[in-house]
Design a protein around this motif. Structure first.
Motif, PDB file in Angstrom:
ATOM      1  N   ARG A 137      41.733  39.819  31.771  1.00 28.17           N
ATOM      2  CA  ARG A 137      43.065  39.918  32.360  1.00 28.17           C
ATOM      3  C   ARG A 137      43.298  41.300  32.991  1.00 28.17           C
ATOM      4  N   LYS A 138      42.934  42.362  32.275  1.00 24.65           N
ATOM      5  CA  LYS A 138      43.169  43.722  32.781  1.00 24.65           C
ATOM      6  C   LYS A 138      42.406  43.972  34.075  1.00 24.65           C
ATOM      7  N   LEU A 139      41.145  43.591  34.091  1.00 26.48           N
ATOM      8  CA  LEU A 139      40.321  43.847  35.269  1.00 26.48           C
ATOM      9  C   LEU A 139      40.738  42.982  36.448  1.00 26.48           C
ATOM     10  N   THR A 140      41.089  41.722  36.173  1.00 28.52           N
ATOM     11  CA  THR A 140      41.527  40.838  37.252  1.00 28.52           C
ATOM     12  C   THR A 140      42.813  41.347  37.885  1.00 28.52           C
ATOM     13  N   LEU A 141      43.763  41.747  37.064  1.00 27.81           N
ATOM     14  CA  LEU A 141      45.024  42.277  37.596  1.00 27.81           C
ATOM     15  C   LEU A 141      44.775  43.486  38.480  1.00 27.81           C
ATOM     16  N   ALA A 142      43.908  44.397  38.023  1.00 26.35           N
ATOM     17  CA  ALA A 142      43.618  45.607  38.800  1.00 26.35           C
ATOM     18  C   ALA A 142      42.953  45.262  40.133  1.00 26.35           C
ATOM     19  N   LEU A 143      41.997  44.343  40.101  1.00 26.29           N
ATOM     20  CA  LEU A 143      41.282  43.971  41.318  1.00 26.29           C
ATOM     21  C   LEU A 143      42.195  43.224  42.295  1.00 26.29           C
ATOM     22  N   ALA A 144      42.973  42.284  41.784  1.00 25.45           N
ATOM     23  CA  ALA A 144      43.871  41.513  42.645  1.00 25.45           C
ATOM     24  C   ALA A 144      44.904  42.418  43.301  1.00 25.45           C
ATOM     25  N   GLN A 145      45.453  43.351  42.541  1.00 26.28           N
ATOM     26  CA  GLN A 145      46.450  44.274  43.091  1.00 26.28           C
ATOM     27  C   GLN A 145      45.833  45.227  44.110  1.00 26.28           C
ATOM     28  N   ALA A 146      44.530  45.454  43.996  1.00 23.23           N
ATOM     29  CA  ALA A 146      43.839  46.326  44.946  1.00 23.23           C
ATOM     30  C   ALA A 146      43.384  45.570  46.198  1.00 23.23           C
ATOM     31  N   GLY A 147      43.641  44.259  46.246  1.00 27.71           N
ATOM     32  CA  GLY A 147      43.330  43.497  47.445  1.00 27.71           C
ATOM     33  C   GLY A 147      42.041  42.709  47.421  1.00 27.71           C
ATOM     34  N   PHE A 148      41.387  42.635  46.267  1.00 25.89           N
ATOM     35  CA  PHE A 148      40.162  41.845  46.161  1.00 25.89           C
ATOM     36  C   PHE A 148      40.507  40.369  45.966  1.00 25.89           C
ATOM     37  N   THR A 149      39.721  39.499  46.574  1.00 29.30           N
ATOM     38  CA  THR A 149      39.825  38.066  46.322  1.00 29.30           C
ATOM     39  C   THR A 149      38.947  37.741  45.123  1.00 29.30           C
ATOM     40  N   ILE A 150      39.504  37.027  44.152  1.00 31.53           N
ATOM     41  CA  ILE A 150      38.797  36.699  42.919  1.00 31.53           C
ATOM     42  C   ILE A 150      38.176  35.308  43.047  1.00 31.53           C
ATOM     43  N   VAL A 151      36.876  35.231  42.809  1.00 29.65           N
ATOM     44  CA  VAL A 151      36.145  33.973  42.885  1.00 29.65           C
ATOM     45  C   VAL A 151      35.691  33.579  41.477  1.00 29.65           C
ATOM     46  N   SER A 152      35.946  32.331  41.095  1.00 29.89           N
ATOM     47  CA  SER A 152      35.490  31.847  39.794  1.00 29.89           C
ATOM     48  C   SER A 152      35.344  30.326  39.857  1.00 29.89           C
TER      49      SER A 152
END
Length: 383
Positions: A137-152
């Motif tokens: 959760r912590k890493l996803t929130l940081a990445l998403a807020q930084a503009g990364f698209t999350i793939v899973s």
């Protein structure tokens, strides 16, 4: 390109013709339309096409009209890409076995399909510990807020947490399915699957109506790895689909990072194995963002047109210093197996023709001599 699109769909329907054989056909004949009309003798010139396969192709072609098939396919599957379409994800074209057809449902981002938008895969176990849940959760929130698209992959556990956390902060997420995009598995993620198309995409190489099949899920892992510049493994046991994704990402020349786990936690043993093999270590949100920001593939290339040049995504190369004249034979052998281009550890072992332990020791010595640099994702290159 409508005609060629029809032939990609037609070839994808022939039993026994998978992504690798399709790519060989395309490379040999230059178009799949030309391959469709090729004689059995011409087909035999393509690597991997024996008489049994050619007989299957000949029988199938006599019963299929590509144009009519495309028309029906578009009615049953309103949204899909083939490599003949401009929207087909560029990053998938870089891998050895891209899907012939990619079905999608949701909001398309041209930056993602062109390989410009930074994409990160987050994968892991279906039954994470509290530690794994918290850090996902912590890493996803940081990445998403930084503009990364999350793939899973919309699976239970780490996948679900990653998709949910991304959506919470308005980020974009891509879920790669082992079913048709209209079939939700597991069923308990049906509400999540309804949300994702509003802020991302549901993707699959399987047409509408395809039900879950155990062989589909390992295969979809190559699409997760292929769509992503970086793969993060946040918690995974020794036998895990997440490790398949990491291995594929490594094979594709992409970056691999793992979250360190306690030795007492069997759910994280796979992450420790990845770290021991050279995967980058995740040390926190800030550290991860700083590391990703320094990667050449995440530095926005300058473009004079809408077409992304793959050369813009490659690290700047430097001239290779000559090695010392007096090197131990094993060191020389390992050094010769490494080029200025990044190469995986497994590939070094294969090309050097030495034992794994010998190669590992030699690489450590070559690093100390500043002749070789270790890169994230278990890769090496000459300095």
């Amino acid at each position: 390109m409508t005609e060629e699109r029809a032939f990609w769909v037609a070839w994808s329907q022939i039993t026994g013709i998978g992504p690798i054989l399709l790519r060989r056909l395309h490379q040999h004949f230059e178009t799949l339309e030309a391959a469709w009309t090729a004689s059995p003798e011409e087909l035999q010139c393509v690597e991997g096409f024996g008489w049994q396969t050619i007989e299957t192709i000949t029988n199938a072609r006599s019963h299929v009209n590509p144009a009519a098939l495309l028309q029906q396919h578009e009615q049953d599957n309103p949204c899909f890409w083939t490599p003949a379409d401009a929207g087909y994800p560029h990053l998938l074209l870089e891998i050895a076995d891209p899907p012939a057809v990619v079905y999608y449902h949701g909001a398309v981002d041209p930056g993602e399909t062109q390989g410009i938008t930074p994409t990160v895969a987050i994968v892991g176990t279906r039954s994470p510990s509290e530690y794994g849940k918290r850090w996902t959760r912590k890493l996803t929130l940081a990445l998403a807020q930084a503009g990364f698209t999350i793939v899973s992959g919309l699976a239970d556990g780490i996948d679900t947490i990653a998709h949910q956390a991304c959506l919470e902060v308005g980020g974009r997420t891509i879920a790669v399915l082992g079913t048709g995009v209209d079939v939700v598995y597991p069923w308990r993620n049906r509400e999540l699957a309804k949300q994702i198309p509003h802020q991302g995409l549901l993707l699959s190489e399987y047409p509408a109506g395809t039900q879950p099949d155990r062989v589909h899920f390992p295969r979809r892992n190559r699409i997760i790895a292929g769509l992503s510049r970086v793969t993060l493994v946040l918690e995974a046991p020794e036998r895990s689909g997440a490790l398949i994704t990491a291995r594929l990402a490594n094979d594709y020349g992409r970056e691999v990072y793992a979250l360190p786990a306690s030795l007492d936690n069997p759910r994280g043993r796979g992450c420790l194995d990845l770290l021991s093999q050279g995967a980058g270590m995740i040390l926190g949100e800030t550290e991860l963002l700083e590391t990703l920001a320094s990667l050449p593939q995440f530095i926005q290339p300058k473009r004079s047109s809408d077409q992304l040049s793959l050369l813009d995504l490659q690290p700047q190369q430097h001239s290779t210093p000559k090695p010392p004249l007096q090197l131990d034979p094993a060191l020389q052998q390992v050094l010769q197996a490494i080029s200025p281009e990044p190469i995986s550890f497994d590939r070094v072992v294969q090309q050097a023709g030495l034992a794994t332990a010998t190669v590992s020791s030699a690489l450590a010595q070559l690093e100390l001599m500043e002749l070789v640099t270790q890169l994230p994702g278990m890769r090496y290159q000459k300095t």
